[in-house]
Design an enzyme around this catalytic site. Sequence first.
Site, PDB file in Angstrom:
ATOM      1  N   CYS A 149       0.829  -1.203   0.000  1.00 49.49           N
ATOM      2  CA  CYS A 149       0.000   0.000   0.000  1.00 49.49           C
ATOM      3  C   CYS A 149       0.863   1.253   0.000  1.00 49.49           C
ATOM      4  O   CYS A 149       1.514   1.561   1.010  1.00 49.49           O
ATOM      5  CB  CYS A 149      -0.916  -0.040   1.222  1.00 49.49           C
ATOM      6  N   GLY A 187       8.654  -5.013   6.612  1.00 47.06           N
ATOM      7  CA  GLY A 187       8.080  -3.768   6.084  1.00 47.06           C
ATOM      8  C   GLY A 187       6.773  -3.436   6.788  1.00 47.06           C
ATOM      9  O   GLY A 187       6.598  -2.330   7.322  1.00 47.06           O
ATOM     10  N   SER A 234       6.266 -14.619   7.067  1.00 47.39           N
ATOM     11  CA  SER A 234       7.263 -14.438   6.006  1.00 47.39           C
ATOM     12  C   SER A 234       7.815 -15.797   5.615  1.00 47.39           C
ATOM     13  O   SER A 234       8.057 -16.631   6.480  1.00 47.39           O
ATOM     14  CB  SER A 234       8.398 -13.551   6.531  1.00 47.39           C
ATOM     15  N   ILE A 235       8.013 -16.014   4.329  1.00 47.38           N
ATOM     16  CA  ILE A 235       8.578 -17.315   3.942  1.00 47.38           C
ATOM     17  C   ILE A 235      10.097 -17.318   4.077  1.00 47.38           C
ATOM     18  O   ILE A 235      10.736 -18.359   3.996  1.00 47.38           O
ATOM     19  CB  ILE A 235       8.209 -17.711   2.487  1.00 47.38           C
ATOM     20  N   ASP A 236      10.698 -16.139   4.258  1.00 46.00           N
ATOM     21  CA  ASP A 236      12.161 -16.027   4.240  1.00 46.00           C
ATOM     22  C   ASP A 236      12.842 -16.364   5.571  1.00 46.00           C
ATOM     23  O   ASP A 236      14.053 -16.516   5.604  1.00 46.00           O
ATOM     24  CB  ASP A 236      12.570 -14.598   3.866  1.00 46.00           C
ATOM     25  N   ARG A 287      22.064 -34.986 -15.614  1.00 48.60           N
ATOM     26  CA  ARG A 287      22.166 -33.539 -15.813  1.00 48.60           C
ATOM     27  C   ARG A 287      22.551 -32.787 -14.547  1.00 48.60           C
ATOM     28  O   ARG A 287      22.481 -33.306 -13.436  1.00 48.60           O
ATOM     29  CB  ARG A 287      20.798 -32.989 -16.250  1.00 48.60           C
ATOM     30  N   GLY A 297      14.896 -15.261  -1.585  1.00 52.88           N
ATOM     31  CA  GLY A 297      15.769 -14.790  -0.494  1.00 52.88           C
ATOM     32  C   GLY A 297      16.747 -13.743  -1.002  1.00 52.88           C
ATOM     33  O   GLY A 297      17.777 -14.087  -1.570  1.00 52.88           O
ATOM     34  N   GLU A 339      18.235 -15.798  -4.431  1.00 52.76           N
ATOM     35  CA  GLU A 339      18.116 -14.638  -5.324  1.00 52.76           C
ATOM     36  C   GLU A 339      19.208 -13.596  -5.077  1.00 52.76           C
ATOM     37  O   GLU A 339      19.700 -12.968  -5.997  1.00 52.76           O
ATOM     38  CB  GLU A 339      16.782 -13.916  -5.050  1.00 52.76           C
ATOM     39  N   HIS A 365       7.108 -18.507  -7.448  1.00 52.89           N
ATOM     40  CA  HIS A 365       6.001 -18.410  -6.498  1.00 52.89           C
ATOM     41  C   HIS A 365       5.444 -19.736  -5.993  1.00 52.89           C
ATOM     42  O   HIS A 365       4.633 -19.730  -5.062  1.00 52.89           O
ATOM     43  CB  HIS A 365       4.892 -17.540  -7.080  1.00 52.89           C
TER      44      HIS A 365
HETATM   45  P1  ADP Z   1       6.627  -7.097   4.071  1.00 53.69           P
HETATM   46  O1  ADP Z   1       5.728  -6.775   5.210  1.00 53.69           O
HETATM   47  O2  ADP Z   1       6.360  -8.463   3.519  1.00 53.69           O
HETATM   48  O3  ADP Z   1       8.087  -6.839   4.397  1.00 53.69           O
HETATM   49  P2  ADP Z   1       6.531  -4.647   2.442  1.00 53.69           P
HETATM   50  O4  ADP Z   1       7.912  -4.231   2.780  1.00 53.69           O
HETATM   51  O5  ADP Z   1       6.079  -4.515   1.039  1.00 53.69           O
HETATM   52  O6  ADP Z   1       6.203  -6.144   2.852  1.00 53.69           O
HETATM   53  O7  ADP Z   1       5.525  -3.772   3.356  1.00 53.69           O
HETATM   54  C1  ADP Z   1       4.132  -3.932   3.256  1.00 53.69           C
HETATM   55  C2  ADP Z   1       3.428  -2.598   3.433  1.00 53.69           C
HETATM   56  O8  ADP Z   1       3.726  -2.046   4.709  1.00 53.69           O
HETATM   57  C3  ADP Z   1       3.841  -1.518   2.456  1.00 53.69           C
HETATM   58  O9  ADP Z   1       3.219  -1.640   1.206  1.00 53.69           O
HETATM   59  C4  ADP Z   1       3.392  -0.268   3.195  1.00 53.69           C
HETATM   60  O10 ADP Z   1       2.019  -0.058   3.061  1.00 53.69           O
HETATM   61  C5  ADP Z   1       3.706  -0.635   4.649  1.00 53.69           C
HETATM   62  N1  ADP Z   1       5.027  -0.091   5.032  1.00 53.69           N
HETATM   63  C6  ADP Z   1       6.247  -0.668   4.866  1.00 53.69           C
HETATM   64  N2  ADP Z   1       7.241   0.120   5.328  1.00 53.69           N
HETATM   65  C7  ADP Z   1       6.640   1.249   5.779  1.00 53.69           C
HETATM   66  C8  ADP Z   1       7.101   2.475   6.356  1.00 53.69           C
HETATM   67  N3  ADP Z   1       8.395   2.702   6.559  1.00 53.69           N
HETATM   68  N4  ADP Z   1       6.178   3.412   6.690  1.00 53.69           N
HETATM   69  C9  ADP Z   1       4.868   3.201   6.485  1.00 53.69           C
HETATM   70  N5  ADP Z   1       4.369   2.062   5.948  1.00 53.69           N
HETATM   71  C10 ADP Z   1       5.233   1.106   5.594  1.00 53.69           C
END
Ligand code: ADP
Length: 368
Positions: A75, A106, A150-152, A187, A195, A250, A286
């Site tokens: 988002c 994230g 998380s799968i990682d 092979r 990752g 990766e 995937h």
């Molecule tokens: P993951 O959670 O799998 O690491 P992302 O890094 O894509 O996935 O983060 C998912 C979502 O979390 C982003 O699309 C965003 O909406 C929100 N997000 C990530 N980092 C931040 C941030 N520093 N500030 C605000 N929202 C964040």
Amino acid sequence: RKRIAIMTSGGDSPGMNGVVRACVRMAIHMGCDALCVYEGYEGLVRGGDYIRQMEWHDVRGWLSEGGTLIGTARCMAFFERAGRLKAAKNMVLNGIDALIICGGDGSLTGADRFREEWPSLLQELVATGELKPAQVEPYQHLNLVGLVGSIDNDLSGTDATIGCYSALSRVCEMVDYIEATATSHSRAFVIEVMGRHCGWLALMGGVATGADSIFIPEKPKRDDWREEMRALVEKHRKSGKRKTIVIIAEGAQDRHGHKITPEMVKDLLADKNGLALDTRITTLGHVQRGGTAVAYDRMLATLQGVEAVRAVLEATPETKTSFIAITENKIARKPLMEAVQETKSIAKAIEAQEFEKAMTMRDTEFYD
Ligand code: ADP
């Protein structure tokens, strides 16, 4: 009656549905209302139909469903204060007392930022007349808990993330399939697994399938990896082995930060003047995320989901934002930001080719 909302965010992982099921049912069991926010932060920003109350039977059968049935998204709006203002308003309008977020680092970083800003978001909503002081009064502190999906297996401070063992199982199955055909034709296969900063899937996948060689980001091979690999594969072939399997993450790189690609490994194995093996590249992609959760992830999702509801119910305004970890087989609450910061530091150390530092921070003897 407290209202607890559950959301999945970021990359999907097997076990997220188990989390939602556990949180919804534990919330109801504890006499609270359970809500789901659909499509991650996007749903929180949009509000309306994206936020729905859930009943006990709404999550029936969810343990054995892969992915996340309440959807997830990346988002952009949530990166901006304007988006977070809308999210805060929707939380208040829906009477949400606590938010449980299942996602990667994230999503959890976004969660912590949201919580830190919360009082100022409410102030602004009142100042601009979007909400009345009486409306925001009961929600002075944002009560929030994270769960790591998380799968990682890339988050510091927990032994396993929800979904990582399902992805690992899928990697094993796929390598088994490939091995059958590799052996038949004598092979070599270079298999790329997910990752970018974390080699856990590649490393454990390689260990679990007895790969000839493994490439991970945080522990690059010596500069003479080509000679070393050529000698090793030659030895294996001479001893009668009819297949060669190399697993590469990766984010694989050399000691100087240059990317090592599956093509580079293939070129070495296929070199007409060297090993001259009939070599193929398979990118698992995937399929690693797909399918149902293995028993371990279902167990983790359930126990951690229950603990997350307990954590939000026991939180006081002084409680630091926590996430639910598993450490030495015990479910534990830990400070969220420390874990996120350390995860980011590891990624930075790898980018800066400070591999020893990264390995020390990884804090797992598996990598030695
Ligand atoms: P993951 O959670 O799998 O690491 P992302 O890094 O894509 O996935 O983060 C998912 C979502 O979390 C982003 O699309 C965003 O909406 C929100 N997000 C990530 N980092 C931040 C941030 N520093 N500030 C605000 N929202 C964040």
